[in-house]
Scaffold this active site. Structure first.
Site, PDB file in Angstrom:
ATOM      1  N   GLY A 168       2.399   4.373   1.455  1.00 38.25           N
ATOM      2  CA  GLY A 168       2.767   4.656   2.838  1.00 38.25           C
ATOM      3  C   GLY A 168       3.341   3.473   3.589  1.00 38.25           C
ATOM      4  O   GLY A 168       3.697   3.593   4.764  1.00 38.25           O
ATOM      5  N   SER A 169       3.446   2.320   2.922  1.00 37.39           N
ATOM      6  CA  SER A 169       3.977   1.137   3.605  1.00 37.39           C
ATOM      7  C   SER A 169       5.495   1.190   3.757  1.00 37.39           C
ATOM      8  O   SER A 169       6.061   0.476   4.583  1.00 37.39           O
ATOM      9  CB  SER A 169       3.564  -0.144   2.866  1.00 37.39           C
ATOM     10  OG  SER A 169       4.073  -0.152   1.547  1.00 37.39           O
TER      11      SER A 169
ATOM     12  N   SER B  45       1.425  -1.640  -7.364  1.00 41.52           N
ATOM     13  CA  SER B  45       1.083  -2.795  -8.211  1.00 41.52           C
ATOM     14  C   SER B  45      -0.003  -3.647  -7.555  1.00 41.52           C
ATOM     15  O   SER B  45       0.265  -4.750  -7.106  1.00 41.52           O
ATOM     16  CB  SER B  45       2.325  -3.620  -8.556  1.00 41.52           C
ATOM     17  OG  SER B  45       3.112  -3.942  -7.447  1.00 41.52           O
TER      18      SER B  45
ATOM     19  N   LYS C 270       7.715   1.300   0.796  1.00 41.80           N
ATOM     20  CA  LYS C 270       8.384   0.698  -0.361  1.00 41.80           C
ATOM     21  C   LYS C 270       9.566   1.529  -0.852  1.00 41.80           C
ATOM     22  O   LYS C 270      10.673   1.010  -0.999  1.00 41.80           O
ATOM     23  CB  LYS C 270       7.389   0.512  -1.522  1.00 41.80           C
ATOM     24  CG  LYS C 270       6.240  -0.427  -1.231  1.00 41.80           C
ATOM     25  CD  LYS C 270       5.286  -0.527  -2.407  1.00 41.80           C
ATOM     26  CE  LYS C 270       4.660   0.794  -2.818  1.00 41.80           C
ATOM     27  NZ  LYS C 270       3.836   1.444  -1.780  1.00 41.80           N
ATOM     28  N   SER C 271       9.333   2.789  -1.137  1.00 34.56           N
ATOM     29  CA  SER C 271      10.389   3.648  -1.693  1.00 34.56           C
ATOM     30  C   SER C 271      11.525   3.852  -0.696  1.00 34.56           C
ATOM     31  O   SER C 271      12.704   3.813  -1.071  1.00 34.56           O
ATOM     32  CB  SER C 271       9.815   5.002  -2.106  1.00 34.56           C
ATOM     33  OG  SER C 271       8.887   4.848  -3.150  1.00 34.56           O
TER      34      SER C 271
ATOM     35  N   LEU D 183       0.816  -1.209   0.000  1.00 34.24           N
ATOM     36  CA  LEU D 183       0.000   0.000   0.000  1.00 34.24           C
ATOM     37  C   LEU D 183       0.853   1.263   0.000  1.00 34.24           C
ATOM     38  O   LEU D 183       2.017   1.244   0.416  1.00 34.24           O
ATOM     39  CB  LEU D 183      -0.907   0.012   1.234  1.00 34.24           C
ATOM     40  CG  LEU D 183      -2.018  -1.037   1.287  1.00 34.24           C
ATOM     41  CD1 LEU D 183      -2.670  -1.048   2.668  1.00 34.24           C
ATOM     42  CD2 LEU D 183      -3.055  -0.791   0.195  1.00 34.24           C
TER      43      LEU D 183
END
Length: 197
Positions: free
Chosen positions: A36-37, A107, A39-40, A34
């Site tokens: 805000g999880s 994704s 990832k970046s 999601l």
């Protein structure tokens, strides 16, 4: 002219030659989760550390890609699918060059992630689920997107009024709701060292 008239040109340097020179295998580490999880943040922190250790690595970030290559796409289901298709093809090119590709894309659809998996050889696609409950992502809301989505300013927002299909059998799960980003980054780096070195 049709696609049948276009010929694929074999590279003069093979993937195996790149991997031998790089001293590691190439792979896609597909971070999904999601907004805000983390990832970046996790992708970039891991890439920095891997780069400093001599790995050939690149981060393909969903927001950055939408500023360039995919700026013509919106957020309908069809556009999301095309977004992932394009980036899958780009990631495949980097894998052919012996690079570790860390992607950071929501994704949301399993089918799209599976299609990217099928672009590369077995073992070259590693789905990494950045697990984080929706309520925690909403509390973080680093870009203010959840607030806008709840106010009706952003339609088709994943997790609010558009679904996110959790991975069923990811190669790695990083629980960023339970562990800080440093711990998640370290888990990802350890995974790379075990699987790709």
């Amino acid at each position: 002219m049709t696609n049948r008239d276009i010929v694929w040109h074999e590279a003069s340097i093979t993937k195996e030659e790149y991997q031998q020179k790089n001293k590691h295998k190439s792979s896609i580490l597909w971070l999904t989760g999601l907004s805000g999880s983390g990832k970046s943040t996790i992708a970039n922190a891991a890439a920095r550390e891997l780069f400093e250790q001599g790995y050939q690595v690149i981060v393909l970030d969903g927001d950055n890609i939408r500023h360039g290559l995919n700026r013509d796409l919106g957020f309908s289901d069809e556009d999301r699918k095309e977004n992932i298709r394009r980036i899958g093809e780009v990631a495949k090119l980097f894998v052919q060059q012996g690079t570790i590709v860390i992607t950071a894309f929501i994704s949301p659809f399993r089918e799209d992630r599976q299609q990217v998996r099928e672009l590369v050889e077995a073992g070259e696609f590693n789905e990494v689920y950045i697990k984080c409950d929706l309520d925690i992502c909403e509390q973080r809301d680093p870009k203010g997107l959840y607030k806008k989505a709840r106010n009706g300013e952003i339609p088709f927002f994943t997790g609010i009024d558009s679904p996110y299909e959790e991975p069923e059998a990811p190669e790695l799960v990083l629980d960023s709701g339970q562990h800080d980003r440093e711990a998640c980054k370290n888990q990802l780096i350890e995974f790379v060292k075990q699987k790709l070195s």
